[in-house]
Design an enzyme around this catalytic site. Sequence first.
Site, PDB file in Angstrom:
ATOM      1  N   ARG A 165      -6.665   8.982   6.666  1.00  0.00           N
ATOM      2  CA  ARG A 165      -7.860   8.121   6.201  1.00  0.00           C
ATOM      3  C   ARG A 165      -9.198   9.129   6.395  1.00  0.00           C
ATOM      4  NH1 ARG A 165      -7.948   3.542  10.753  1.00  0.00           N
ATOM      5  NH2 ARG A 165      -7.559   4.791  12.545  1.00  0.00           N
ATOM      6  N   HIS A 214      -2.795   0.218   5.291  1.00  0.00           N
ATOM      7  CA  HIS A 214      -3.444  -0.726   6.224  1.00  0.00           C
ATOM      8  C   HIS A 214      -4.441  -1.805   5.422  1.00  0.00           C
ATOM      9  CE1 HIS A 214      -5.723  -2.037   9.796  1.00  0.00           C
ATOM     10  NE2 HIS A 214      -5.214  -1.208  10.538  1.00  0.00           N
ATOM     11  N   ASP A 234      -1.708  -9.062  16.550  1.00  0.00           N
ATOM     12  CA  ASP A 234      -1.591  -7.535  16.396  1.00  0.00           C
ATOM     13  C   ASP A 234       0.069  -7.267  16.543  1.00  0.00           C
ATOM     14  OD1 ASP A 234      -1.513  -4.947  15.891  1.00  0.00           O
ATOM     15  OD2 ASP A 234      -2.962  -4.561  17.668  1.00  0.00           O
ATOM     16  N   GLU A 245       0.068  -5.403   6.352  1.00  0.00           N
ATOM     17  CA  GLU A 245       0.154  -3.937   6.116  1.00  0.00           C
ATOM     18  C   GLU A 245       1.386  -3.561   5.845  1.00  0.00           C
ATOM     19  OE1 GLU A 245      -1.589  -1.741   9.454  1.00  0.00           O
ATOM     20  OE2 GLU A 245      -2.595  -3.562   9.882  1.00  0.00           O
TER      21      GLU A 245
END
Length: 301
Positions: free
Chosen positions: A101, A170, A214, A273
């Site tokens: 990325r 993501h 998360d 994701e």
Amino acid sequence: MSQHLDALNHRFGVSGQVKFKPGPGGMDAVEVTNEHASATILLQGAHLIDWTPKGEKPVIWTSPEAKFAPGKSVRGGVPVCWPWFGPHPTYADFPAHGFARTVPWEPIAVKALPEGTWLAFRLIPTDATRTMWPHATELVLQMVIGKTLDLDLATWNRGNTSITIGDALHTYFAVGDVRFAKIHGLHMVEYLDKVDGGARKVQLGPVIIDREVDRIYLDTPDTCVIEDTRFARRIRISKQNSHSTVVWNPWLAKAAAMGDLGPDGYLHMVCVESANAADDVVTLAPGGEHHLWVRYQLEPI
């Protein structure tokens, strides 16, 4: 405009539809506009930072306070996590979620199709990336910008030994208010709760975001749907060759410490994701290939 962008426009530009130009922070970008949708993709990371179907609010969220700088990850959009997800298993100083990325990619093909605009980008290996990933591997991201957004992250093992990769798209999805959103499709799925030290738990009912979340949901090949009551829409997330689903929202305290989400940015985004992570990494034999494919689609409530 730079000679580099002029050359890209000459080779890949499509009049009235695809234009290479300076993007946010002066970073090289490609702007796509067709009868179905608009989108912006940074050449660093082949990082899509906007997809807006015609007549709709943006579906992909990028922070108003995102920082755009060479070699730095951008807060929002669709970052490509590759060739590992999360921290590197051996070297703590290697970047989280890999290097894909934050390094340059090159366009390799563009085509106007009836259903939208097809583009393909290839990661450009460097001495720095070869230090972290010394394998003969080719990585290509294809996308179709239309009423739906299709992404295909393809990995080829060009070497003589097997490799193991983790990967993810993501994606930050835009929601009216995450406190009034629900994520369907993960009922009775086991997950790793990273907020609770990686404890294994089981999801019951839809995922509700009312605190820091998360989680890596394991063995999840099925479709997920974000129900966004404030925007009166659903975002359908279909996928192939992804066996993990990561759900992430940093909530108030962590968002404030991050510095690039803005004062209330966490209320207007949620990451769902499509991944191969934790228990679900992928091993490729010599000559093997792996395609992580997703389709994002809007539906009214």
